[in-house]
Design a protein around this motif. Structure first.
Motif, mmCIF file in Angstrom:
data_model
loop_
_atom_site.group_PDB
_atom_site.id
_atom_site.type_symbol
_atom_site.label_atom_id
_atom_site.label_comp_id
_atom_site.label_asym_id
_atom_site.label_seq_id
_atom_site.Cartn_x
_atom_site.Cartn_y
_atom_site.Cartn_z
ATOM 1 N N ARG A 6 8.828 -38.349 -2.717
ATOM 2 C CA ARG A 6 7.951 -37.532 -3.557
ATOM 3 C C ARG A 6 7.524 -36.273 -2.793
ATOM 4 O O ARG A 6 7.582 -36.227 -1.556
ATOM 5 C CB ARG A 6 6.690 -38.308 -3.982
ATOM 6 N N GLY A 7 7.051 -35.293 -3.579
ATOM 7 C CA GLY A 7 6.634 -34.013 -2.985
ATOM 8 C C GLY A 7 5.656 -34.160 -1.819
ATOM 9 O O GLY A 7 5.879 -33.598 -0.743
ATOM 10 N N THR A 11 6.357 -33.075 2.009
ATOM 11 C CA THR A 11 5.457 -32.070 2.589
ATOM 12 C C THR A 11 4.940 -32.555 3.935
ATOM 13 O O THR A 11 4.895 -31.818 4.923
ATOM 14 C CB THR A 11 4.266 -31.818 1.636
ATOM 15 N N ARG A 12 4.559 -33.856 3.975
ATOM 16 C CA ARG A 12 4.035 -34.409 5.230
ATOM 17 C C ARG A 12 5.114 -34.375 6.320
ATOM 18 O O ARG A 12 4.876 -34.002 7.450
ATOM 19 C CB ARG A 12 3.563 -35.843 4.967
ATOM 20 N N ALA A 32 13.929 -20.891 6.022
ATOM 21 C CA ALA A 32 13.132 -21.722 6.937
ATOM 22 C C ALA A 32 12.982 -23.128 6.355
ATOM 23 O O ALA A 32 13.071 -24.135 7.072
ATOM 24 C CB ALA A 32 11.772 -21.089 7.156
ATOM 25 N N LEU A 33 12.769 -23.202 5.026
ATOM 26 C CA LEU A 33 12.609 -24.511 4.388
ATOM 27 C C LEU A 33 13.907 -25.314 4.494
ATOM 28 O O LEU A 33 13.900 -26.491 4.876
ATOM 29 C CB LEU A 33 12.201 -24.313 2.923
ATOM 30 N N ALA A 34 15.023 -24.667 4.194
ATOM 31 C CA ALA A 34 16.315 -25.356 4.293
ATOM 32 C C ALA A 34 16.556 -25.807 5.731
ATOM 33 O O ALA A 34 16.991 -26.946 5.983
ATOM 34 C CB ALA A 34 17.447 -24.442 3.821
ATOM 35 N N GLY A 35 16.231 -24.959 6.681
ATOM 36 C CA GLY A 35 16.432 -25.298 8.100
ATOM 37 C C GLY A 35 15.592 -26.503 8.489
ATOM 38 O O GLY A 35 16.045 -27.383 9.225
ATOM 39 N N ASP A 60 5.084 -27.144 -5.997
ATOM 40 C CA ASP A 60 3.646 -27.408 -6.143
ATOM 41 C C ASP A 60 3.086 -28.014 -4.863
ATOM 42 O O ASP A 60 2.023 -27.634 -4.383
ATOM 43 C CB ASP A 60 3.395 -28.383 -7.308
ATOM 44 N N ALA A 61 3.824 -28.988 -4.316
ATOM 45 C CA ALA A 61 3.316 -29.685 -3.126
ATOM 46 C C ALA A 61 3.206 -28.734 -1.933
ATOM 47 O O ALA A 61 2.283 -28.838 -1.131
ATOM 48 C CB ALA A 61 4.222 -30.869 -2.773
ATOM 49 N N LEU A 62 4.165 -27.809 -1.834
ATOM 50 C CA LEU A 62 4.149 -26.887 -0.682
ATOM 51 C C LEU A 62 3.368 -25.604 -0.969
ATOM 52 O O LEU A 62 3.203 -24.766 -0.091
ATOM 53 C CB LEU A 62 5.594 -26.496 -0.295
ATOM 54 N N ARG A 63 2.928 -25.468 -2.235
ATOM 55 C CA ARG A 63 2.226 -24.246 -2.672
ATOM 56 C C ARG A 63 3.073 -23.004 -2.415
ATOM 57 O O ARG A 63 2.633 -22.024 -1.791
ATOM 58 C CB ARG A 63 0.871 -24.089 -1.967
#
Ligand SMILES: Cc1ncc(COP(=O)(O)O)c(C=O)c1O
Length: 484
Positions: A6-7, A11-12, A32-35, A60-63
């Motif tokens: 889950r998101g 995120t954690r 950066a997210l993909a990396g 949403d989770a990462l804003r």
């Protein structure tokens, strides 16, 4: 059933993904997210075959904007780290379709000039010889009978049961089956409970020979990531049990091999309850339970929280005493022990009586032997830690509170190359990928502290030299003596 992350969980795991110190200048957020997702996969913290959150959910989770997540997912698809199907979602993969490694950890150890850090196992304690002599003297008590005891000789079953009772889990001899080591115990449990094709959930990283055992029995292996710094993520582990409903979960709760983590009481309790509700059997490997190295309180076995005979414990003499004894055991409900003994008759009939008598002798001297083992391990661990901090300060690790090894995070994903380069300098180590799915864990190395302190210090000196050889562009030969 597919497993979903889950998101909030992702995120954690991602943590400070867009503020990482190594983040390259003006790299856009989607890259950066993909990396970071690739990094989690490579380190085994994010399992393979897991469905990632929908784009909107993760945004949403990462804003962040959905466009950023879309672009990151596209990049991951292009690099082979994600496979998507319209309307169904996106799953984590590795480029080239890697599968879970089946090769175990074993190799010859009779080369005197090689510092062998592949085995997390101690030499025999000095009391072994006396124990063997005393056991030989007792053999006459059994010599009059045929000598086959598929569940083990009664007195050893009693002695092992008493160790569980002392640890807070009342146990009788009928609940113990003696095996030829912990590995054999796992194999018998798999034979009984996991037919070919059954799902088996294991940790990543995990003990390589347990992966081999699962694969040899035709299991469908799925993984749960154990964080090198913090250990199990309760929600993720319990979610994995609930969502995938494997036939069996295999976990190393006491000084996990290789990360050294100790599963907290709270998670043991929840795990037993979740396993019951999900209808999943849990095998807990307690090979290291007797080896805390600080005054940390070792919680009762996971089985102590189990009211429904869902949890089987496996343990043995190899780590606290000596691997050459080949004595281990399963603790389970008495009817399960009977069924295991029946399975065993088709495999190897029974364990040697003499070895069981030696084990009895050693167990009777636990209070003398184990404190010395712990003191020895503590000083060897500290020597290894000191040498690493001195010679390879860029490597990171958590000093474990028990067990036999450090799980070291290297400064770059070079574990296999480093193992080959170290071999040239006379140090044999098990590279990170051996402890997980193929292609992952290249940033990690397991370093046991089971050799003498002076050897460990010398091994680190050679590892530091091997590491700088890699930086100078030295290419290790592909041939390696390390047998998978
Ligand atoms: C977690 C774990 N289980 C089982 C084993 C194997 O134990 P045995 O030698 O008793 O078969 C090991 C050995 O390294 C181990 O680390």
């Amino acid at each position: 059933m597919t497993r979903t992350i889950r998101g909030p969980h992702l995120t954690r795991l991602l943590g400070n993904w867009h503020g990482l110190p190594g983040r390259r200048g003006r790299m856009p957020d989607y890259a950066a997210l993909a990396g970071s997702v690739r990094g989690l996969l490579a380190d085994g913290r994010l399992p393979l075959g897991v469905r990632l959150p929908a784009e909107r959910e993760l945004a949403d989770a990462l804003r962040i904007s959905r466009t950023t997540v879309s672009a990151a997912y596209r990049l991951l698809r292009e690099s082979g780290h994600l496979t998507s199907r319209r309307g169904a979602g996106s799953w984590t993969t590795l480029p080239g379709g890697f599968r879970v490694a089946g090769g175990g950890l074993w190799e010859h150890s009779d080369e005197p000039d090689v510092l062998n850090l592949v085995h997390a196992a101690l030499a025999a304690p000095p009391q072994l010889l006396e124990a063997a002599k005393a056991a030989a003297g007792q053999l006459t008590r059994y010599a009059g009978g045929p000598g086959y005891h598929p569940a083990g000789i009664g007195e050893l079953r009693d002695a092992v049961a008493a160790t569980y009772t002392r640890r807070g889990l009342p146990t009788s001899a009928e609940q113990i089956m003696v095996t030829n080591g912990v590995q054999h115990a796992l194999d018998l449990v798999l034979r009984l409970l996991a037919p070919p094709g059954a799902g088996v959930l294991v940790e990543s990283p995990t003990y390589p020979n347990s992966l081999s055992a699962c694969i040899a029995r035709g299991a469908r292996v799925t993984t749960h990531g154990v964080d090198p710094a913090t250990g199990w993520d309760d929600e993720q582990l319990l979610g994995a049990v609930r969502q995938t409903r494997p036939r069996l979960a295999y976990l190393i709760a006491d000084f996990h091999n290789p990360t050294g983590h100790l599963m907290p009481t709270r998670l043991r309790e929840r795990l037993a309850a979740t396993a019951h509700v999900a209808g999943v059997d849990v095998v807990v490997d307690e090979a290291y339970a007797d080896l805390p190295l600080t005054d940390v309180e070792v919680p009762p076995p996971v089985a102590a929280f189990d009211r429904h005979a869902r949890v089987l414990s496996i343990g043995g003499m190899s780590k606290p005493y000596w691997g050459g004894l080949r004595v281990g055991w399963v603790r389970a409900a008495a009817p399960v022990v009977q069924r295991l003994a029946a399975v065993r008759v088709g495999v190897d009939l029974a364990s040697p009586v003499l070895d069981q008598l030696v084990a009895m002798q050693l167990l009777a001297r636990t209070d003398e032997i184990i404190p010395l083992r712990r003191a020895q391990l503590r000083s060897q661990r500290d020597a290894l830690v000191g040498a690493l901090r001195d010679q390879l300060p860029q490597w990171r690790f958590v000093v474990p509170e028990g067990g036999l090894a450090l799980w070291v995070e290297l400064d770059a994903p070079v574990s296999s190359a480093l193992a080959r380069s170290a071999e040239e300098l006379g140090v044999r180590v098990a590279a990170g990928p051996r402890f997980g799915a193929d292609g992952t864990l290249e940033r990690f190395l397991r370093l046991p502290y089971t050799l003498a302190a002076a050897d460990l210090v010398e091994a680190v000196r050679r590892l530091a030299a091997a590491r700088s050889d890699l930086d100078r562009g030295w290419r290790p030969q592909p041939a390696t003596v390390l047998v998978a």
